[in-house]
Write a protein that holds these residues in place. Structure first.
Motif, mmCIF file in Angstrom:
data_model
loop_
_atom_site.group_PDB
_atom_site.id
_atom_site.type_symbol
_atom_site.label_atom_id
_atom_site.label_comp_id
_atom_site.label_asym_id
_atom_site.label_seq_id
_atom_site.Cartn_x
_atom_site.Cartn_y
_atom_site.Cartn_z
ATOM 1 N N ILE A 1 -5.176 -22.131 17.467
ATOM 2 C CA ILE A 1 -5.413 -22.210 16.011
ATOM 3 C C ILE A 1 -4.057 -22.167 15.316
ATOM 4 O O ILE A 1 -3.283 -21.227 15.531
ATOM 5 C CB ILE A 1 -6.307 -21.041 15.527
ATOM 6 C CG1 ILE A 1 -7.676 -21.129 16.198
ATOM 7 C CG2 ILE A 1 -6.420 -21.023 14.003
ATOM 8 C CD1 ILE A 1 -8.624 -19.987 15.850
ATOM 9 N N ILE A 2 -3.746 -23.168 14.526
ATOM 10 C CA ILE A 2 -2.459 -23.164 13.816
ATOM 11 C C ILE A 2 -2.620 -22.879 12.320
ATOM 12 O O ILE A 2 -1.661 -22.557 11.642
ATOM 13 C CB ILE A 2 -1.655 -24.475 14.046
ATOM 14 C CG1 ILE A 2 -2.447 -25.702 13.589
ATOM 15 C CG2 ILE A 2 -1.243 -24.599 15.524
ATOM 16 C CD1 ILE A 2 -1.622 -26.980 13.625
ATOM 17 N N ALA A 3 -3.861 -23.033 11.814
ATOM 18 C CA ALA A 3 -4.096 -22.631 10.422
ATOM 19 C C ALA A 3 -5.488 -22.026 10.322
ATOM 20 O O ALA A 3 -6.423 -22.465 10.988
ATOM 21 C CB ALA A 3 -3.951 -23.817 9.486
ATOM 22 N N ARG A 4 -5.573 -20.999 9.481
ATOM 23 C CA ARG A 4 -6.835 -20.288 9.296
ATOM 24 C C ARG A 4 -7.698 -21.045 8.273
ATOM 25 O O ARG A 4 -7.198 -21.953 7.598
ATOM 26 C CB ARG A 4 -6.574 -18.872 8.794
ATOM 27 C CG ARG A 4 -5.717 -18.072 9.755
ATOM 28 C CD ARG A 4 -5.537 -16.635 9.285
ATOM 29 N NE ARG A 4 -4.606 -15.952 10.182
ATOM 30 C CZ ARG A 4 -3.289 -15.947 10.047
ATOM 31 N NH1 ARG A 4 -2.727 -16.565 9.016
ATOM 32 N NH2 ARG A 4 -2.526 -15.341 10.922
ATOM 33 N N PRO A 5 -8.976 -20.642 8.131
ATOM 34 C CA PRO A 5 -9.851 -21.353 7.179
ATOM 35 C C PRO A 5 -9.266 -21.436 5.765
ATOM 36 O O PRO A 5 -9.476 -22.411 5.056
ATOM 37 C CB PRO A 5 -11.141 -20.522 7.193
ATOM 38 C CG PRO A 5 -11.158 -19.883 8.544
ATOM 39 C CD PRO A 5 -9.723 -19.611 8.879
ATOM 40 N N ASP A 6 -8.493 -20.430 5.350
ATOM 41 C CA ASP A 6 -7.916 -20.501 3.996
ATOM 42 C C ASP A 6 -6.614 -21.312 3.979
ATOM 43 O O ASP A 6 -5.918 -21.367 2.963
ATOM 44 C CB ASP A 6 -7.674 -19.087 3.431
ATOM 45 C CG ASP A 6 -6.626 -18.330 4.219
ATOM 46 O OD1 ASP A 6 -6.087 -18.884 5.209
ATOM 47 O OD2 ASP A 6 -6.339 -17.165 3.851
ATOM 48 N N GLY A 7 -6.274 -21.902 5.102
ATOM 49 C CA GLY A 7 -5.095 -22.770 5.149
ATOM 50 C C GLY A 7 -3.812 -22.074 5.551
ATOM 51 O O GLY A 7 -2.785 -22.726 5.752
ATOM 52 N N THR A 8 -3.839 -20.741 5.650
ATOM 53 C CA THR A 8 -2.593 -20.057 6.012
ATOM 54 C C THR A 8 -2.268 -20.309 7.485
ATOM 55 O O THR A 8 -3.150 -20.268 8.339
ATOM 56 C CB THR A 8 -2.647 -18.523 5.758
ATOM 57 O OG1 THR A 8 -3.766 -18.002 6.477
ATOM 58 C CG2 THR A 8 -2.758 -18.214 4.289
ATOM 59 N N PRO A 9 -1.012 -20.600 7.757
ATOM 60 C CA PRO A 9 -0.621 -20.902 9.139
ATOM 61 C C PRO A 9 -0.589 -19.637 9.997
ATOM 62 O O PRO A 9 -0.438 -18.534 9.466
ATOM 63 C CB PRO A 9 0.795 -21.458 8.966
ATOM 64 C CG PRO A 9 1.298 -20.830 7.715
ATOM 65 C CD PRO A 9 0.119 -20.651 6.821
ATOM 66 N N THR A 10 -0.721 -19.816 11.274
ATOM 67 C CA THR A 10 -0.708 -18.649 12.171
ATOM 68 C C THR A 10 0.706 -18.417 12.720
ATOM 69 O O THR A 10 1.577 -19.281 12.646
ATOM 70 C CB THR A 10 -1.681 -18.861 13.342
ATOM 71 O OG1 THR A 10 -1.340 -20.082 13.988
ATOM 72 C CG2 THR A 10 -3.118 -18.897 12.853
ATOM 73 N N TYR A 11 0.870 -17.233 13.277
ATOM 74 C CA TYR A 11 2.170 -16.761 13.724
ATOM 75 C C TYR A 11 2.965 -17.767 14.561
ATOM 76 O O TYR A 11 4.096 -18.128 14.228
ATOM 77 C CB TYR A 11 1.969 -15.442 14.501
ATOM 78 C CG TYR A 11 3.214 -15.007 15.177
ATOM 79 C CD1 TYR A 11 4.272 -14.491 14.436
ATOM 80 C CD2 TYR A 11 3.377 -15.176 16.552
ATOM 81 C CE1 TYR A 11 5.452 -14.140 15.049
ATOM 82 C CE2 TYR A 11 4.552 -14.824 17.167
ATOM 83 C CZ TYR A 11 5.584 -14.303 16.418
ATOM 84 O OH TYR A 11 6.748 -13.976 17.025
ATOM 85 N N ASN A 12 2.382 -18.203 15.686
ATOM 86 C CA ASN A 12 3.134 -19.092 16.586
ATOM 87 C C ASN A 12 3.568 -20.385 15.894
ATOM 88 O O ASN A 12 4.611 -20.947 16.210
ATOM 89 C CB ASN A 12 2.294 -19.447 17.811
ATOM 90 C CG ASN A 12 2.480 -18.406 18.901
ATOM 91 O OD1 ASN A 12 3.560 -18.272 19.449
ATOM 92 N ND2 ASN A 12 1.422 -17.671 19.194
ATOM 93 N N PHE A 13 2.739 -20.826 14.967
ATOM 94 C CA PHE A 13 3.057 -22.072 14.283
ATOM 95 C C PHE A 13 4.265 -21.902 13.355
ATOM 96 O O PHE A 13 5.159 -22.748 13.312
ATOM 97 C CB PHE A 13 1.834 -22.579 13.509
ATOM 98 C CG PHE A 13 2.045 -23.956 12.961
ATOM 99 C CD1 PHE A 13 2.077 -25.050 13.814
ATOM 100 C CD2 PHE A 13 2.235 -24.159 11.606
ATOM 101 C CE1 PHE A 13 2.301 -26.332 13.321
ATOM 102 C CE2 PHE A 13 2.451 -25.433 11.111
ATOM 103 C CZ PHE A 13 2.485 -26.522 11.962
ATOM 104 N N CYS A 14 4.299 -20.806 12.627
ATOM 105 C CA CYS A 14 5.433 -20.564 11.714
ATOM 106 C C CYS A 14 6.736 -20.492 12.507
ATOM 107 O O CYS A 14 7.764 -21.030 12.089
ATOM 108 C CB CYS A 14 5.244 -19.247 10.959
ATOM 109 S SG CYS A 14 3.755 -19.196 9.972
ATOM 110 N N VAL A 15 6.682 -19.812 13.644
ATOM 111 C CA VAL A 15 7.882 -19.668 14.474
ATOM 112 C C VAL A 15 8.395 -21.049 14.891
ATOM 113 O O VAL A 15 9.598 -21.331 14.828
ATOM 114 C CB VAL A 15 7.566 -18.799 15.719
ATOM 115 C CG1 VAL A 15 8.741 -18.797 16.703
ATOM 116 C CG2 VAL A 15 7.221 -17.373 15.304
#
Ligand code: GLU
Length: 465
Positions: free
Chosen positions: A177-191
């Protein structure tokens, strides 16, 4: 021209800069400095529940105290959200990511079934588009998560600069999962986006992130980004061989500052936690920069050793200028509400004591006795102030009252008294120390007496004689 080296330190501001983080920062910094490259500071504050401004400040304070200067940043991930969203959109547009509408309940059920079949629970790709596959209709009113299309074939491998070759089959990884339902990106993706945008060439970090690396590499490749080199540092164990934890006392590097350690000593100490340069134990920051490489980092865990840290600190205290130590001691005394202004000169005292202490707090403890009226414990008095000593010290007080107040004359007075009473040096010097500073051991007694000043010496002797 070779690509310039760029490293980063990317702490999550959920607590202090602890020993492990400081070591990671030091190695990243030293590697960049060694190669004349750049060192980036990035604050990974996307865990809004656990990140605090105080922790950010504590990290910055720790970095500054250790004098680990950064060339760019601090960058804050929370301020880069638009950029992450943009890259998510890019991956979606290229068909390298897809929306997944599976509900938590549905996913639980899926995992249950997998476990029941003896399989490893993992996302089964039910919303992943494929050429001959018809996807279900998206349920109404559900915001999907976005998943990355992890390659299904082959393996991802890298030559870890500490751990050697590591290879993971893509079949082992599901679609992250790279983005949550509200659109916020997840940890590994930001890195991944950050390491890419910040042109990081060498990721030096704790090996608790080793499992994230294959996923991050796959996403970097999908983005067409250059994959950096990785160096995963092994963990640090406590003195007792257990995982380093709060139980081991000082967790924040600033605690070491509090406890009277010098920056140079802590840097030198941290450098040797997992890295070596031949048999060198004591070296300067510049030497470290000259010597630092990733080839001499041990893949095994490093063990904390307080004794060695104290030994190094004692070494650096001895090597520090008296006026620098005096200034530090003055501020430690001030925190104890001790004012050295009307007493002996601080630099004289620190010069006397600096050879004998292993922390700046011990130095402050020792010199404090010259400014505050210390009383020896009953135990010490009983042990050292017998009748013979009392008689000798009474005479000595008479000598002190009359002699020149400088070391030679003080020493002569002590010797005269010794002879007159048929006593040996310790039989006079130890009770004298106990009465003056409340301790049986001090530097040379004549120097201590001289530094304390006649008035204080007489006052402290007279009340017991
Ligand atoms: N923010 C992570 C941590 O504090 C470090 C991530 C990284 O270095 O890639 O553990």
């Amino acid at each position: 021209m070779a690509t310039p080296v760029r490293t980063r330190f990317a702490p999550s501001p959920t607590g202090f800069l602890h020993i492990g983080g400081a070591r990671t920062a030091l190695f990243s910094w030293a590697f960049a400095r060694h190669h004349g490259g750049e060192f980036v500071l990035r604050i990974e504050d996307t865990d809004v529940e656990r990140s605090t401004p105080e922790a950010v400040q504590a990290i910055l304070d720790g970095m500054k105290w250790l004098a680990l200067d950064w060339d760019e940043g601090p960058f804050y991930q929370m301020q880069r959200m638009d950029r992450y969203r943009e890259v998510v959109a890019e991956l979606l547009a290229k068909g390298l990511a897809y929306p997944c509408y599976a509900s938590p309940a549905e996913l639980d059920e899926m995992r249950e079934a997998q476990r029941a079949r003896g399989e490893k629970p993992r996302y089964d790709g039910r919303w992943r588009p494929a050429p001959d596959k018809t996807l279900p209709m998206p349920p109404a009113g559900v915001d999907p998560v976005i998943r990355f299309c992890n390659p299904t074939e082959g393996a991802v491998a890298w030559d870890d600069l500490v751990k050697g070759r590591i290879e993971i089959a893509n079949a082992e990884m599901d679609d992250l999962i790279i983005a949550r339902p509200d659109g916020t990106p997840t940890y590994n993706f930001c890195v991944v986006v950050d390491d890419w945008d910040m042109k990081i060439t060498h990721v030096i970090r704790g090996d608790d992130h080793v499992n994230n690396t294959p996923r991050q590499i796959n996403i970097l490749r999908a983005l067409g980004a250059e994959v950096p080199a990785y160096a995963h540092l092994s963990m640090i164990l406590g003195d007792d061989g257990q995982k380093l934890s709060k139980r081991h006392g000082a967790v924040s590097v600033m605690q070491y500052h509090e406890d009277g350690y010098l920056t140079e000593a802590v840097i030198n100490y941290l450098a040797r936690l997992g890295w070596s340069h031949g048999n060198d134990e004591v070296f300067s920051r510049d030497q470290m920069i000259n010597w630092f490489d990733l080839d001499h980092i041990t893949p095994s865990a490093a063990q904390f050793n307080t004794e060695k840290l104290n030994w190094l600190n004692a070494h650096y205290i001895k090597a520090t200028d008296d006026n620098v130590l005096a200034a530090d001691t003055a501020s430690r005394l001030a925190r104890r509400q001790v004012n050295p202004e009307n007493g002996p000169a601080l630099d004289t005292l620190v010069a006397l004591y600096k050879e004998r202490v292993s922390t700046l707090n011990e130095l402050a403890d020792a010199v404090e006795a010259f400014y505050v009226d210390v009383r020896p414990s009953e135990e010490l008095l009983n042990q050292h102030l017998n009748d013979a000593a009392r008689a000798a010290l009474a005479d000595l007080a008479g000598e002190f009252d009359a002699c020149d107040w400088q070391r030679e004359a003080i020493s002569a007075a002590i010797k005269t008294t010794m002879k007159a009473h048929g006593l040996k040096m310790p039989q006079v010097a130890i009770p004298l120390r106990v009465l003056l500073v409340g301790q049986p051991q001090t530097p040379a007694i004549d120097a201590v007496v001289e530094a304390m000043g006649r008035e204080t010496v007489m006052a402290r002797l007279r009340r017991y004689l």
